[in-house]
Motif scaffolding. Structure first.
Motif, PDB file in Angstrom:
ATOM      1  N   ARG A 128       0.795  -1.324   0.069  1.00 46.21           N
ATOM      2  CA  ARG A 128       0.386   0.019  -0.068  1.00 46.21           C
ATOM      3  C   ARG A 128       0.952   1.189   0.080  1.00 46.21           C
ATOM      4  O   ARG A 128       0.703   2.277  -0.717  1.00 46.21           O
ATOM      5  N   GLU A 129       2.006   1.301   0.807  1.00 44.47           N
ATOM      6  CA  GLU A 129       2.887   2.275   0.919  1.00 44.47           C
ATOM      7  C   GLU A 129       3.400   2.536  -0.402  1.00 44.47           C
ATOM      8  O   GLU A 129       3.640   3.597  -0.846  1.00 44.47           O
ATOM      9  N   LEU A 130       3.750   1.799  -1.481  1.00 40.67           N
ATOM     10  CA  LEU A 130       4.296   1.634  -2.592  1.00 40.67           C
ATOM     11  C   LEU A 130       3.163   1.965  -3.587  1.00 40.67           C
ATOM     12  O   LEU A 130       3.663   2.323  -4.749  1.00 40.67           O
ATOM     13  N   GLY A 131       2.121   1.922  -3.278  1.00 38.87           N
ATOM     14  CA  GLY A 131       0.965   1.976  -4.441  1.00 38.87           C
ATOM     15  C   GLY A 131       0.655   0.814  -5.420  1.00 38.87           C
ATOM     16  O   GLY A 131       0.406   1.221  -6.452  1.00 38.87           O
ATOM     17  N   VAL A 132       0.983  -0.277  -4.968  1.00 39.42           N
ATOM     18  CA  VAL A 132       1.031  -1.411  -6.116  1.00 39.42           C
ATOM     19  C   VAL A 132      -0.025  -2.757  -5.304  1.00 39.42           C
ATOM     20  O   VAL A 132      -0.327  -2.720  -4.328  1.00 39.42           O
ATOM     21  N   SER A 133      -0.471  -3.442  -6.236  1.00 35.55           N
ATOM     22  CA  SER A 133      -1.260  -4.334  -5.879  1.00 35.55           C
ATOM     23  C   SER A 133      -0.573  -5.722  -5.679  1.00 35.55           C
ATOM     24  O   SER A 133       0.728  -5.858  -6.211  1.00 35.55           O
ATOM     25  N   ILE A 134      -1.318  -6.632  -5.092  1.00 35.34           N
ATOM     26  CA  ILE A 134      -0.695  -8.217  -5.062  1.00 35.34           C
ATOM     27  C   ILE A 134      -0.262  -8.603  -6.605  1.00 35.34           C
ATOM     28  O   ILE A 134       0.444  -9.310  -6.642  1.00 35.34           O
ATOM     29  N   ALA A 135      -1.209  -8.266  -7.075  1.00 35.65           N
ATOM     30  CA  ALA A 135      -0.811  -8.921  -8.618  1.00 35.65           C
ATOM     31  C   ALA A 135       0.307  -8.222  -9.195  1.00 35.65           C
ATOM     32  O   ALA A 135       0.971  -8.772  -9.967  1.00 35.65           O
ATOM     33  N   ASP A 136       0.585  -7.099  -9.157  1.00 38.82           N
ATOM     34  CA  ASP A 136       1.938  -6.437  -9.388  1.00 38.82           C
ATOM     35  C   ASP A 136       3.140  -7.016  -8.814  1.00 38.82           C
ATOM     36  O   ASP A 136       4.006  -7.186  -9.580  1.00 38.82           O
ATOM     37  N   MET A 137       2.900  -7.326  -7.541  1.00 39.46           N
ATOM     38  CA  MET A 137       4.146  -7.987  -6.904  1.00 39.46           C
ATOM     39  C   MET A 137       4.429  -9.455  -7.477  1.00 39.46           C
ATOM     40  O   MET A 137       5.429  -9.657  -7.618  1.00 39.46           O
ATOM     41  N   ARG A 138       3.246 -10.065  -7.809  1.00 40.91           N
ATOM     42  CA  ARG A 138       3.453 -11.613  -8.452  1.00 40.91           C
ATOM     43  C   ARG A 138       3.841 -11.236  -9.680  1.00 40.91           C
ATOM     44  O   ARG A 138       4.836 -12.199 -10.344  1.00 40.91           O
ATOM     45  N   GLU A 139       3.538 -10.456 -10.687  1.00 38.56           N
ATOM     46  CA  GLU A 139       3.950 -10.053 -11.846  1.00 38.56           C
ATOM     47  C   GLU A 139       5.595  -9.867 -11.875  1.00 38.56           C
ATOM     48  O   GLU A 139       6.307 -10.370 -12.633  1.00 38.56           O
ATOM     49  N   ALA A 140       5.818  -9.007 -10.976  1.00 38.80           N
ATOM     50  CA  ALA A 140       7.414  -8.404 -10.822  1.00 38.80           C
ATOM     51  C   ALA A 140       8.245  -9.783 -10.670  1.00 38.80           C
ATOM     52  O   ALA A 140       9.263  -9.971 -11.093  1.00 38.80           O
ATOM     53  N   ASN A 141       7.651 -10.451  -9.594  1.00 40.26           N
ATOM     54  CA  ASN A 141       8.221 -11.756  -9.204  1.00 40.26           C
ATOM     55  C   ASN A 141       8.660 -12.890 -10.225  1.00 40.26           C
ATOM     56  O   ASN A 141       9.683 -13.347 -10.554  1.00 40.26           O
ATOM     57  N   LYS A 142       7.273 -12.930 -11.285  1.00 38.73           N
ATOM     58  CA  LYS A 142       7.405 -13.780 -12.385  1.00 38.73           C
ATOM     59  C   LYS A 142       8.475 -13.238 -13.264  1.00 38.73           C
ATOM     60  O   LYS A 142       9.375 -14.219 -13.778  1.00 38.73           O
ATOM     61  N   ARG A 143       8.766 -12.045 -13.581  1.00 37.30           N
ATOM     62  CA  ARG A 143       9.583 -11.487 -14.666  1.00 37.30           C
ATOM     63  C   ARG A 143      10.984 -11.832 -13.914  1.00 37.30           C
ATOM     64  O   ARG A 143      11.906 -12.104 -14.805  1.00 37.30           O
ATOM     65  N   TRP A 144      10.931 -11.678 -12.725  1.00 35.53           N
ATOM     66  CA  TRP A 144      12.435 -11.539 -12.159  1.00 35.53           C
ATOM     67  C   TRP A 144      12.906 -13.364 -12.317  1.00 35.53           C
ATOM     68  O   TRP A 144      14.002 -13.165 -12.547  1.00 35.53           O
ATOM     69  N   GLN A 145      12.153 -14.163 -11.955  1.00 35.97           N
ATOM     70  CA  GLN A 145      12.348 -15.463 -12.150  1.00 35.97           C
ATOM     71  C   GLN A 145      12.652 -15.740 -13.555  1.00 35.97           C
ATOM     72  O   GLN A 145      13.634 -16.579 -13.832  1.00 35.97           O
ATOM     73  N   ALA A 146      11.888 -15.188 -14.462  1.00 41.74           N
ATOM     74  CA  ALA A 146      12.206 -15.429 -16.006  1.00 41.74           C
ATOM     75  C   ALA A 146      13.579 -14.679 -16.360  1.00 41.74           C
ATOM     76  O   ALA A 146      14.318 -15.670 -17.173  1.00 41.74           O
ATOM     77  N   MET A 147      13.881 -13.573 -15.888  1.00 40.46           N
ATOM     78  CA  MET A 147      15.235 -13.206 -16.109  1.00 40.46           C
ATOM     79  C   MET A 147      16.384 -14.260 -15.624  1.00 40.46           C
ATOM     80  O   MET A 147      17.231 -14.400 -16.285  1.00 40.46           O
ATOM     81  N   LEU A 148      16.256 -14.574 -14.493  1.00 40.28           N
ATOM     82  CA  LEU A 148      16.942 -15.716 -13.821  1.00 40.28           C
ATOM     83  C   LEU A 148      17.526 -16.783 -14.563  1.00 40.28           C
ATOM     84  O   LEU A 148      18.363 -17.152 -14.618  1.00 40.28           O
TER      85      LEU A 148
END
Length: 199
Positions: free
Chosen positions: A40-60
């Motif tokens: 909430r402090e960052l102004g993002v949703s749980i879907a945004d967090m999951r998407e960022a993690n998905k992209r990070w795993q794909a990068m790795l």
């Protein structure tokens, strides 16, 4: 007239905000309420967090992936500091970046002489006030880093983490009545998540 296939839109850059969401995603397993507050402090949703993690795993996992050190630099920019540090016989460079979500912490990457990253975690920022850790009650989620807990309750014994980016410390600390209790402190990305006390 034959229609030309539409060009694939360029991939959105992976930003420092996305990286903070990656840190939070790993911490959500232990402290979902704290992570929800941070989102909430960052102004993002749980879907945004999951998407960022998905992209990070794909990068790795990408066969064309760059080294971790190069990846951190491309996402976070030039490090705020780079300090030579000797650990045993090994001389490394500690590179650190600010993390806006935790102003008193820095994301530190230990870089070996061959350029590989061999440790990546959150540490206290230079000049920031370290927490006062005297009893088990002081070991609250997100209150301290691995180094701080180890220094406060020696001799702490490192334990292998249960997953990547996780780390454990076996230590003995007094409870509120002064009774010394054996416990295991669990950390994610170097930040305390929970403490399990032996019966």
């Amino acid at each position: 007239m034959e229609r030309m296939p539409s060009a694939k839109p360029p991939a959105r850059p992976f930003t420092p905000l996305d990286f903070q969401l990656v840190l939070l995603r790993r911490m959500a397993d232990h402290n979902p309420e704290l992570v929800a507050d941070a989102r909430r402090e960052l102004g993002v949703s749980i879907a945004d967090m999951r998407e960022a993690n998905k992209r990070w795993q794909a990068m790795l996992r990408s066969p064309r992936s760059r080294s971790a050190v190069s990846c951190y630099r491309s996402i976070l920019g030039a490090p705020e500091s780079a300090t030579l540090r000797k650990i045993g016989d090994l001389e490394c460079e500690a590179r650190s970046w600010p993390v806006p979500l935790w102003p008193d912490l820095r994301f530190e990457v230990m870089v070996a002489p061959n350029g590989t990253a061999w440790n990546e975690w959150l540490v206290r920022a230079p000049g920031a006030t370290a927490p006062e850790l005297h009893t088990l009650d002081d070991l609250t989620p997100w209150s301290c880093t691995v180094d701080e807990a180890a220094r406060a309750f020696p001799p702490a014994r490192p334990l292998e983490g249960t997953a990547p980016t996780r780390f454990g410390l076996a230590l003995t600390a007094p409870d509120a009545r002064g009774v010394r209790r054996e416990c295991v402190a669990e950390f994610t990305w170097g930040l305390l998540q929970r403490v399990a006390v032996s019966r």
